[in-house]
Design a protein around this motif. Sequence first.
Motif, PDB file in Angstrom:
ATOM      1  N   UNK A  71       0.794  -1.223   0.000  1.00 25.46           N
ATOM      2  CA  UNK A  71       0.000   0.000   0.000  1.00 25.46           C
ATOM      3  C   UNK A  71       0.824   1.269   0.000  1.00 25.46           C
ATOM      4  N   UNK A  72       2.128   1.154   0.127  1.00 22.77           N
ATOM      5  CA  UNK A  72       2.984   2.336   0.045  1.00 22.77           C
ATOM      6  C   UNK A  72       3.333   2.615  -1.413  1.00 22.77           C
ATOM      7  N   UNK A  73       3.270   3.890  -1.758  1.00 17.32           N
ATOM      8  CA  UNK A  73       3.627   4.345  -3.098  1.00 17.32           C
ATOM      9  C   UNK A  73       4.889   5.182  -2.955  1.00 17.32           C
ATOM     10  N   UNK A  74       5.925   4.825  -3.724  1.00 17.66           N
ATOM     11  CA  UNK A  74       7.187   5.553  -3.633  1.00 17.66           C
ATOM     12  C   UNK A  74       7.571   6.110  -5.002  1.00 17.66           C
ATOM     13  N   UNK A  77      13.376   9.313  -7.761  1.00 13.87           N
ATOM     14  CA  UNK A  77      13.538  10.528  -8.555  1.00 13.87           C
ATOM     15  C   UNK A  77      14.531  10.432  -9.711  1.00 13.87           C
ATOM     16  N   UNK A  78      15.078   9.259  -9.925  1.00 11.49           N
ATOM     17  CA  UNK A  78      16.038   9.097 -11.021  1.00 11.49           C
ATOM     18  C   UNK A  78      17.461   9.189 -10.504  1.00 11.49           C
ATOM     19  N   UNK A  79      18.381   8.921 -11.394  1.00 12.15           N
ATOM     20  CA  UNK A  79      19.801   8.940 -11.025  1.00 12.15           C
ATOM     21  C   UNK A  79      20.505   7.779 -11.673  1.00 12.15           C
ATOM     22  N   UNK A  80      20.726   6.715 -10.908  1.00 10.97           N
ATOM     23  CA  UNK A  80      21.420   5.561 -11.478  1.00 10.97           C
ATOM     24  C   UNK A  80      20.482   4.631 -12.239  1.00 10.97           C
ATOM     25  N   UNK A  81      19.177   4.833 -12.097  1.00 11.89           N
ATOM     26  CA  UNK A  81      18.162   4.105 -12.843  1.00 11.89           C
ATOM     27  C   UNK A  81      17.123   5.132 -13.270  1.00 11.89           C
ATOM     28  N   UNK A  82      16.165   4.720 -14.068  1.00 14.06           N
ATOM     29  CA  UNK A  82      15.182   5.688 -14.552  1.00 14.06           C
ATOM     30  C   UNK A  82      14.200   6.105 -13.465  1.00 14.06           C
ATOM     31  N   UNK A  83      13.601   7.264 -13.643  1.00  9.87           N
ATOM     32  CA  UNK A  83      12.570   7.748 -12.741  1.00  9.87           C
ATOM     33  C   UNK A  83      11.394   6.779 -12.781  1.00  9.87           C
ATOM     34  N   UNK A  84      10.802   6.522 -11.607  1.00  6.00           N
ATOM     35  CA  UNK A  84       9.650   5.630 -11.574  1.00  6.00           C
ATOM     36  C   UNK A  84       8.825   5.848 -10.328  1.00  6.00           C
ATOM     37  N   UNK A  85       7.580   5.405 -10.414  1.00  7.79           N
ATOM     38  CA  UNK A  85       6.691   5.329  -9.267  1.00  7.79           C
ATOM     39  C   UNK A  85       6.423   3.848  -9.039  1.00  7.79           C
ATOM     40  N   UNK A  86       6.593   3.393  -7.804  1.00  9.10           N
ATOM     41  CA  UNK A  86       6.401   1.984  -7.468  1.00  9.10           C
ATOM     42  C   UNK A  86       5.311   1.864  -6.413  1.00  9.10           C
ATOM     43  N   UNK A  87       4.442   0.876  -6.587  1.00 10.93           N
ATOM     44  CA  UNK A  87       3.397   0.583  -5.617  1.00 10.93           C
ATOM     45  C   UNK A  87       3.612  -0.839  -5.122  1.00 10.93           C
ATOM     46  N   UNK A  88       3.840  -0.975  -3.827  1.00 15.28           N
ATOM     47  CA  UNK A  88       4.033  -2.302  -3.237  1.00 15.28           C
ATOM     48  C   UNK A  88       2.673  -2.933  -2.949  1.00 15.28           C
ATOM     49  N   UNK A  89       2.505  -4.195  -3.366  1.00 17.82           N
ATOM     50  CA  UNK A  89       1.290  -4.928  -2.997  1.00 17.82           C
ATOM     51  C   UNK A  89       1.622  -6.126  -2.111  1.00 17.82           C
TER      52      UNK A  89
END
Length: 138
Positions: A71-74, A77-89
């Motif tokens: 339920x946490x959404x993180x 902000x980018x840097x060594x990998x691409x920018x992304x939004x992740x949602x843990x289920x």
Amino acid sequence: MKLTITASPYVFDAVLETEKAPHTSKAFLERMPFEGKIVHVRWSGEGVWIPLGDFDFGVNYENHTSHPAPGHVILYPGGISETEILIAYGGVAFSSKVGQLAGNHFITITSGLDKLYEVGRKTLWEGAQSIRFEAAQI
């Protein structure tokens, strides 16, 4: 601030973590409603993510974690990998092909966590699903 997240056929209540992640929350709020496609994570475990390439939210690390709870959404902000939004289920150890990452926990889903698991499994077995974040109608 209360949000509504629509993912696949499911609707979730959520809160924007404005006190814990003020800069990330502000940057995301400026881009709402926010729409994208979620795909299943490749290395991190039980999560879905919105790949955002080199998109720049203009934020640094705050309230960051490598192990978001279901339920946490993180936001990474980018840097060594691409920018992304992740949602843990489920269980997540946030990482990429270059190793462990940390993202800013800025949204918490507050309803329907049992359905969130279904969204994750649907994404795993059926492919990309639509997602929309918007201010809750009160």
